[in-house]
Motif scaffolding. Structure first.
Motif, short mmCIF file in Angstrom:
data_model
loop_
_atom_site.label_atom_id
_atom_site.label_comp_id
_atom_site.label_asym_id
_atom_site.label_seq_id
_atom_site.Cartn_x
_atom_site.Cartn_y
_atom_site.Cartn_z
N MET A 173 0.73 -1.18 0.08
CA MET A 173 -0.07 -0.09 0.00
C MET A 173 0.77 1.18 -0.23
O MET A 173 1.83 1.49 0.84
CB MET A 173 -0.72 0.03 1.03
CG MET A 173 -1.77 1.38 1.26
SD MET A 173 -3.11 1.40 2.63
CE MET A 173 -2.00 1.28 4.16
N GLU A 174 0.64 2.25 -0.97
CA GLU A 174 1.35 3.48 -0.93
C GLU A 174 0.74 4.55 -0.32
O GLU A 174 -0.51 4.91 -0.49
CB GLU A 174 1.59 3.71 -2.49
CG GLU A 174 2.28 5.20 -2.77
CD GLU A 174 2.43 5.52 -4.01
OE1 GLU A 174 2.86 6.68 -4.18
OE2 GLU A 174 2.35 4.76 -4.87
N TYR A 195 3.90 0.28 2.44
CA TYR A 195 3.72 -0.74 3.41
C TYR A 195 3.09 -1.96 2.96
O TYR A 195 2.34 -2.20 2.10
CB TYR A 195 2.64 -0.26 4.49
CG TYR A 195 3.27 1.08 5.36
CD1 TYR A 195 3.49 0.41 6.72
CD2 TYR A 195 3.25 2.13 5.04
CE1 TYR A 195 4.01 1.65 7.63
CE2 TYR A 195 3.71 3.05 5.84
CZ TYR A 195 4.12 2.83 7.19
OH TYR A 195 4.44 3.70 8.02
N SER A 196 3.78 -3.17 3.29
CA SER A 196 3.06 -4.37 3.13
C SER A 196 1.82 -4.63 3.39
O SER A 196 1.70 -4.43 4.83
CB SER A 196 4.14 -5.61 3.76
OG SER A 196 3.53 -6.97 3.48
N THR A 197 0.84 -4.88 2.81
CA THR A 197 -0.45 -5.15 3.26
C THR A 197 -0.58 -6.60 4.15
O THR A 197 -1.54 -6.72 4.89
CB THR A 197 -1.51 -5.26 1.99
OG1 THR A 197 -1.05 -6.33 1.15
CG2 THR A 197 -1.54 -3.93 1.30
N ALA A 198 0.49 -7.38 3.98
CA ALA A 198 0.22 -8.71 4.73
C ALA A 198 0.64 -8.64 6.03
O ALA A 198 -0.06 -9.14 6.82
CB ALA A 198 1.20 -9.72 3.88
N THR A 203 8.06 -0.72 4.32
CA THR A 203 8.94 -1.53 3.30
C THR A 203 9.91 -0.44 2.46
O THR A 203 11.16 -0.89 2.59
CB THR A 203 8.61 -2.39 2.20
OG1 THR A 203 7.80 -1.49 1.60
CG2 THR A 203 7.89 -3.42 2.89
N MET A 204 9.55 0.51 2.42
CA MET A 204 10.30 1.73 1.61
C MET A 204 9.69 3.06 1.61
O MET A 204 8.59 3.07 1.86
CB MET A 204 10.44 1.11 0.07
CG MET A 204 11.54 1.97 -0.62
SD MET A 204 11.60 1.47 -2.25
CE MET A 204 10.02 1.76 -3.06
N THR A 229 14.81 -3.28 6.39
CA THR A 229 15.29 -4.74 6.58
C THR A 229 14.80 -5.14 8.07
O THR A 229 14.95 -4.44 8.85
CB THR A 229 16.89 -5.22 6.49
OG1 THR A 229 17.38 -4.75 5.17
CG2 THR A 229 16.91 -6.89 6.64
N TYR A 230 14.20 -6.36 8.16
CA TYR A 230 13.52 -6.57 9.42
C TYR A 230 14.28 -7.87 9.90
O TYR A 230 14.77 -8.82 9.13
CB TYR A 230 12.02 -6.97 9.38
CG TYR A 230 10.97 -5.92 9.04
CD1 TYR A 230 10.60 -5.27 10.07
CD2 TYR A 230 11.11 -5.26 7.87
CE1 TYR A 230 9.84 -4.14 9.82
CE2 TYR A 230 10.43 -4.14 7.40
CZ TYR A 230 9.60 -3.60 8.40
OH TYR A 230 9.11 -2.54 8.30
#
Length: 233
Positions: A173-174, A195-198, A203-204, A229-230
């Protein structure tokens, strides 16, 4: 204006478990590294403590940010930028936000203002996104006040969804964070975050960051691309 939108961002916060990030030149397509950032999160009796440390490519610390959170609210924030010999902090107490700033040579300034709406900083940004995920993902625009430590004030921004995309099989999602003031908008470009929707993890991002860059013998504000990085939970 240096901290304005420095959401940005190392943007790190509660429940995100971001462990590190790499800052790239915005126009290099992630080939020219500028800085790294390491984020530590530690629960404590007075809230969740966050600490973000930026280093140059030689390993020297250039910026350090610390925050204390209660849920998605920021209670205290501290900034130390050896690059420019500046320090600053703010605390939110009894409906007011109190700012303190120390510039080169030890010159100090302070100010305070009433809290109006949600106060954001780099320390609690991700926690706010997580808390308001449903509203943001449905397209609702949220008005916030970003605390700008070196201006000794909060500045209005609108945070909203701009769309969704896929990256290596993962849906992102932006979000865009844009100044509400035409004056500020003329000085600072919007920040974009993915953002990762999962798992709702950042993320960036692309936009203003906390470290500066040396140009023509002077430290200048820096817009960069940051990839996160996680580690393990």
């Amino acid at each position: 204006m240096s901290a304005l939108l420095a959401v940005l961002f190392p943007v790190f916060a509660f429940a995100q478990n971001i462990t590190s990030g790499t800052l790239y030149d915005l126009k290099s397509n992630q080939t020219k590294k500028l800085y790294t950032v390491h984020i530590a999160i530690q629960p404590a009796e007075d809230g969740v403590h966050t600490e973000a440390t930026y280093k140059d490519l030689n390993g020297a610390m250039v910026v350090q940010e610390k925050g204390v959170l209660k849920g998605a609210q920021v209670l205290r924030y501290e900034m130390n930028r050896p690059q420019t010999q500046e320090k600053g902090s703010f605390s939110v107490v009894d409906g007011k936000i109190h700012f303190e700033y120390e510039g080169p040579g030890g010159k100090k300034k302070s100010a305070e203002e009433k809290v109006k709406g949600t106060v954001l900083s780099t320390a609690n940004f991700n926690a706010f996104v997580t808390e308001n995920w449903n509203d943001l993902s449905s397209g609702k625009a949220l008005d916030v006040r970003f605390a700008v430590w070196d201006r000794l004030e909060t500045v209005g921004f609108t945070l909203e969804k701009r769309g969704e995309t896929e990256h290596k099989g993962e849906k992102w999602m932006e979000l865009r964070m844009k100044p509400t003031s035409f004056v500020i908008a003329a000085l600072v470009d919007p920040i974009y975050l993915w953002y990762s929707t999962a798992d709702k993890r950042l993320t960036m991002m692309k936009g203003r960051v906390s470290p500066k860059i040396m140009k023509d013998g002077k430290w200048k504000d820096l817009d960069a691309e940051v990839v996160y990085t996680y580690g393990q939970n």
